[in-house]
Design an enzyme around this catalytic site. Structure first.
Site, PDB file in Angstrom:
ATOM      1  N   GLU A  51     -23.277  24.475  -9.884  1.00 20.19           N
ATOM      2  CA  GLU A  51     -21.947  24.481  -9.261  1.00 20.19           C
ATOM      3  C   GLU A  51     -20.890  24.043 -10.275  1.00 20.19           C
ATOM      4  O   GLU A  51     -19.790  24.595 -10.327  1.00 20.19           O
ATOM      5  CB  GLU A  51     -21.908  23.510  -8.062  1.00 20.19           C
ATOM      6  CG  GLU A  51     -22.845  23.869  -6.928  1.00 20.19           C
ATOM      7  CD  GLU A  51     -24.226  23.224  -7.095  1.00 20.19           C
ATOM      8  OE1 GLU A  51     -24.739  23.152  -8.225  1.00 20.19           O
ATOM      9  OE2 GLU A  51     -24.777  22.798  -6.079  1.00 20.19           O
ATOM     10  N   CYS A  74     -26.119  19.233  -4.223  1.00 28.91           N
ATOM     11  CA  CYS A  74     -26.665  17.867  -4.167  1.00 28.91           C
ATOM     12  C   CYS A  74     -25.562  16.885  -3.806  1.00 28.91           C
ATOM     13  O   CYS A  74     -24.382  17.136  -4.018  1.00 28.91           O
ATOM     14  CB  CYS A  74     -27.315  17.496  -5.493  1.00 28.91           C
ATOM     15  SG  CYS A  74     -26.121  17.173  -6.802  1.00 28.91           S
ATOM     16  N   THR A 156     -63.426  39.560 -14.909  1.00 34.40           N
ATOM     17  CA  THR A 156     -62.387  39.201 -15.868  1.00 34.40           C
ATOM     18  C   THR A 156     -62.889  39.310 -17.305  1.00 34.40           C
ATOM     19  O   THR A 156     -62.118  39.129 -18.245  1.00 34.40           O
ATOM     20  CB  THR A 156     -61.891  37.770 -15.637  1.00 34.40           C
ATOM     21  OG1 THR A 156     -63.009  36.882 -15.771  1.00 34.40           O
ATOM     22  CG2 THR A 156     -61.292  37.608 -14.258  1.00 34.40           C
ATOM     23  N   SER A 163     -62.921  40.708 -23.139  1.00 32.81           N
ATOM     24  CA  SER A 163     -61.935  40.851 -22.064  1.00 32.81           C
ATOM     25  C   SER A 163     -60.607  41.414 -22.584  1.00 32.81           C
ATOM     26  O   SER A 163     -59.658  41.546 -21.823  1.00 32.81           O
ATOM     27  CB  SER A 163     -61.684  39.501 -21.386  1.00 32.81           C
ATOM     28  OG  SER A 163     -61.073  38.608 -22.282  1.00 32.81           O
ATOM     29  N   THR A 191     -61.870  29.683 -22.960  1.00 28.99           N
ATOM     30  CA  THR A 191     -60.968  30.758 -23.369  1.00 28.99           C
ATOM     31  C   THR A 191     -60.377  30.475 -24.745  1.00 28.99           C
ATOM     32  O   THR A 191     -60.269  31.384 -25.583  1.00 28.99           O
ATOM     33  CB  THR A 191     -59.837  30.901 -22.321  1.00 28.99           C
ATOM     34  OG1 THR A 191     -60.451  31.195 -21.068  1.00 28.99           O
ATOM     35  CG2 THR A 191     -58.869  31.997 -22.688  1.00 28.99           C
ATOM     36  N   LEU A 199     -51.056  32.149 -26.883  1.00 28.18           N
ATOM     37  CA  LEU A 199     -50.384  31.603 -25.701  1.00 28.18           C
ATOM     38  C   LEU A 199     -48.880  31.481 -25.871  1.00 28.18           C
ATOM     39  O   LEU A 199     -48.256  30.565 -25.332  1.00 28.18           O
ATOM     40  CB  LEU A 199     -50.974  30.236 -25.304  1.00 28.18           C
ATOM     41  CG  LEU A 199     -52.429  30.232 -24.892  1.00 28.18           C
ATOM     42  CD1 LEU A 199     -52.852  28.833 -24.460  1.00 28.18           C
ATOM     43  CD2 LEU A 199     -52.679  31.204 -23.740  1.00 28.18           C
ATOM     44  N   GLY A 259     -60.050  30.575 -18.276  1.00 28.25           N
ATOM     45  CA  GLY A 259     -60.870  31.575 -17.627  1.00 28.25           C
ATOM     46  C   GLY A 259     -61.385  31.112 -16.265  1.00 28.25           C
ATOM     47  O   GLY A 259     -60.789  30.242 -15.613  1.00 28.25           O
ATOM     48  N   ALA A 260     -62.512  31.692 -15.898  1.00 25.40           N
ATOM     49  CA  ALA A 260     -63.065  31.467 -14.563  1.00 25.40           C
ATOM     50  C   ALA A 260     -63.361  29.987 -14.303  1.00 25.40           C
ATOM     51  O   ALA A 260     -63.156  29.498 -13.189  1.00 25.40           O
ATOM     52  CB  ALA A 260     -64.341  32.296 -14.397  1.00 25.40           C
TER      53      ALA A 260
HETATM   54  N1  LIG Z   1     -59.353  38.452 -17.733  1.00 22.82           N
HETATM   55  C1  LIG Z   1     -58.708  37.329 -17.760  1.00 22.82           C
HETATM   56  O1  LIG Z   1     -57.648  37.188 -17.115  1.00 22.82           O
HETATM   57  C2  LIG Z   1     -59.207  36.211 -18.586  1.00 22.82           C
HETATM   58  C3  LIG Z   1     -58.373  35.119 -18.818  1.00 22.82           C
HETATM   59  C4  LIG Z   1     -58.877  34.068 -19.566  1.00 22.82           C
HETATM   60  C5  LIG Z   1     -60.175  34.136 -20.054  1.00 22.82           C
HETATM   61  N2  LIG Z   1     -60.932  35.198 -19.823  1.00 22.82           N
HETATM   62  C6  LIG Z   1     -62.314  35.264 -20.331  1.00 22.82           C
HETATM   63  O2  LIG Z   1     -63.031  34.201 -19.704  1.00 22.82           O
HETATM   64  C7  LIG Z   1     -64.002  33.707 -20.602  1.00 22.82           C
HETATM   65  C8  LIG Z   1     -63.873  32.181 -20.669  1.00 22.82           C
HETATM   66  O3  LIG Z   1     -64.016  31.634 -19.393  1.00 22.82           O
HETATM   67  P1  LIG Z   1     -64.851  30.313 -19.145  1.00 22.82           P
HETATM   68  O4  LIG Z   1     -65.007  30.154 -17.683  1.00 22.82           O
HETATM   69  O5  LIG Z   1     -66.037  30.344 -20.007  1.00 22.82           O
HETATM   70  O6  LIG Z   1     -63.910  29.183 -19.784  1.00 22.82           O
HETATM   71  P2  LIG Z   1     -62.565  28.455 -19.353  1.00 22.82           P
HETATM   72  O7  LIG Z   1     -62.359  28.495 -17.906  1.00 22.82           O
HETATM   73  O8  LIG Z   1     -61.486  28.934 -20.253  1.00 22.82           O
HETATM   74  O9  LIG Z   1     -62.900  26.975 -19.822  1.00 22.82           O
HETATM   75  C9  LIG Z   1     -63.894  26.245 -19.151  1.00 22.82           C
HETATM   76  C10 LIG Z   1     -63.825  24.818 -19.632  1.00 22.82           C
HETATM   77  O10 LIG Z   1     -62.679  24.169 -19.066  1.00 22.82           O
HETATM   78  C11 LIG Z   1     -62.971  22.798 -18.886  1.00 22.82           C
HETATM   79  N3  LIG Z   1     -62.922  22.504 -17.464  1.00 22.82           N
HETATM   80  C12 LIG Z   1     -62.787  23.374 -16.458  1.00 22.82           C
HETATM   81  N4  LIG Z   1     -62.818  22.715 -15.279  1.00 22.82           N
HETATM   82  C13 LIG Z   1     -62.985  21.426 -15.555  1.00 22.82           C
HETATM   83  C14 LIG Z   1     -63.084  20.253 -14.768  1.00 22.82           C
HETATM   84  N5  LIG Z   1     -62.991  20.292 -13.429  1.00 22.82           N
HETATM   85  N6  LIG Z   1     -63.246  19.072 -15.402  1.00 22.82           N
HETATM   86  C15 LIG Z   1     -63.308  19.023 -16.720  1.00 22.82           C
HETATM   87  N7  LIG Z   1     -63.220  20.102 -17.525  1.00 22.82           N
HETATM   88  C16 LIG Z   1     -63.055  21.290 -16.953  1.00 22.82           C
HETATM   89  C17 LIG Z   1     -64.383  22.593 -19.420  1.00 22.82           C
HETATM   90  O11 LIG Z   1     -64.245  22.296 -20.811  1.00 22.82           O
HETATM   91  P3  LIG Z   1     -65.299  21.426 -21.701  1.00 22.82           P
HETATM   92  O12 LIG Z   1     -66.614  22.050 -21.477  1.00 22.82           O
HETATM   93  O13 LIG Z   1     -64.754  21.611 -23.090  1.00 22.82           O
HETATM   94  O14 LIG Z   1     -65.180  20.019 -21.254  1.00 22.82           O
HETATM   95  C18 LIG Z   1     -64.984  23.972 -19.232  1.00 22.82           C
HETATM   96  O15 LIG Z   1     -66.104  24.215 -20.031  1.00 22.82           O
HETATM   97  C19 LIG Z   1     -63.772  34.398 -21.919  1.00 22.82           C
HETATM   98  O16 LIG Z   1     -64.730  35.444 -22.017  1.00 22.82           O
HETATM   99  C20 LIG Z   1     -62.394  34.969 -21.782  1.00 22.82           C
HETATM  100  O17 LIG Z   1     -62.262  36.148 -22.553  1.00 22.82           O
HETATM  101  C21 LIG Z   1     -60.495  36.259 -19.098  1.00 22.82           C
END
Ligand SMILES: NC(=O)c1ccc[n+]([C@@H]2O[C@H](COP(=O)([O-])OP(=O)(O)OC[C@H]3O[C@@H](n4cnc5c(N)ncnc54)[C@H](OP(=O)(O)O)[C@@H]3O)[C@@H](O)[C@H]2O)c1
Length: 323
Positions: A51, A74, A156, A163, A191, A199, A259-260
């Site tokens: 504003e 506000c 994914t 990916s 990831t 990023l 990732g997942a």
């Molecule tokens: N298509 C898409 O949109 C897309 C996007 C991103 C990635 N990807 C693919 O996904 C794959 C990687 O995925 P990912 O599942 O292996 O890895 P991620 O999700 O990137 O990383 C997993 C890590 O995150 C940490 N983490 C997650 N939840 C946690 C929790 N509650 N507490 C503590 N730490 C936690 C842990 O790290 P630490 O083990 O180090 O403690 C875990 O090992 C790759 O192949 C990538 O190319 C695809």
């Protein structure tokens, strides 16, 4: 639509990603003849609100004009004075606001204006730019958007972990635009290690956009030298620690890019307010699913979101879901 609403919405959109912890608000000053005299958006934290910027741009022409604001003005003195007082003092005759202020400290602007002879109208309108901020105030935490690119059968990454790239260039370009609007991007160590992502928010020619979100890696594993390490990043051992620190440091709107493992964790924490699913016309039949573990044992317990929007990006489709 009331004159000034599209201009106020555009002024708010233009400052998205640059105002946290303040909301990205837009304001348009409309003259008695229905002409838009000036617009303004919120300045970075500590600077003037929308504003005030619009009033400054309008100058004397604000007297007798209407101010259209995307959020209720506000009524409190923070780092800047109350906008309600500034609007009344500038001689604004009427204020139209599109969203009520959910923050009890700041609310009351409409009442103040009415008690000072200003006509006030609430014109409920969805303001996209404010959605993450509104969710963050409502829940007292950063608002999380979970983003992923998946094949139409829900994978994914392929069986071998590849990916790049599931989606085409139009979808990836949209991701870069979106990154520039966020306070931070989060990925898991999985990831960061597998993909060596930068990023950053980039233009199609690879140059960096003006606004860059904070880059955050979640997990305990060490990330080897690469793009992220070259550009600098923050690392937190758990998602909760990352989200808490970001909130305390003023972030309000964060994008979790996978990732997942990390996506599953933030869904389980119950902090995912929006989902952006970029779905590609591919079948893999196996590989890494979007979510790593079952979230519900039976269909009735599935996490339910509502459809926020669908758009086509080249050969891909962006499905936006909201809580
Ligand atoms: N298509 C898409 O949109 C897309 C996007 C991103 C990635 N990807 C693919 O996904 C794959 C990687 O995925 P990912 O599942 O292996 O890895 P991620 O999700 O990137 O990383 C997993 C890590 O995150 C940490 N983490 C997650 N939840 C946690 C929790 N509650 N507490 C503590 N730490 C936690 C842990 O790290 P630490 O083990 O180090 O403690 C875990 O090992 C790759 O192949 C990538 O190319 C695809």
């Amino acid at each position: 639509m009331t004159v000034g609403i599209p201009e106020a919405l555009a002024a708010g959109e233009a400052v998205r990603g640059a105002t946290s912890p303040n909301p990205p608000v837009g304001c348009a000053i409309v003259g008695p003849g229905g002409e838009v005299i000036a617009t303004g958006g919120t300045s970075p934290a500590g600077g003037p609100h929308a504003e005030i910027n619009a009033l400054r741009a309008a100058g004397d022409r604000a007297r007798g004009a209407t101010a259209v604001v995307t959020l209720e003005p506000c009524n409190h003195t923070g780092r800047t004075g109350p906008c309600s007082h500034a609007l009344a003092e500038a001689g604004i005759r009427k204020v139209v606001y599109l969203t009520a202020d959910p923050n009890p400290q700041a609310a009351g602007g409409a009442d103040y204006l009415r008690s000072h002879g200003v006509e006030v109208t609430f014109a409920p309108t969805r303001v996209d730019a404010l959605q993450p901020w509104l969710a963050s105030v409502r829940h007292g935490r950063v608002s999380v958007t979970a983003k992923f690119a998946a094949t139409v059968d829900g994978f994914t990454a392929a069986v071998d972990g590849t990916s790049q790239w599931i989606t085409g260039s139009a979808a990836r370009e949209h991701v870069h635009e979106d990154r520039a609007l966020r306070d931070a991007i989060l990925v898991g160590t999985g990831t960061a290690i597998a993909d060596n992502p930068s990023l950053t928010a980039r233009y199609p020619d690879g140059t960096l956009r003006e606004r860059q979100p904070r880059r955050v890696v979640v997990g305990k594993r060490k990330v080897p030298e690469g793009n992220l390490t070259r550009l600098g990043f923050e690392q937190y051992p758990t998602p909760q620690e990352a989200l808490d620190t970001l909130w305390e440091q003023g972030a309000r709107d964060v994008l979790v890019e996978g990732g997942a493992g990390l996506l599953t964790s933030v869904v389980e924490l119950g902090v995912v307010d929006r989902i952006q699913a970029y779905v590609a016309p591919l079948l893999l039949g196996g590989g890494r699913p979007v979510v790593q573990r079952a979230l519900a044992g039976t269909l009735a317990d599935a996490r339910r979101y509502t459809l926020g929007g669908v758009r086509t990006l080249g050969d891909d489709v962006l499905i936006e879901l909201e809580r």
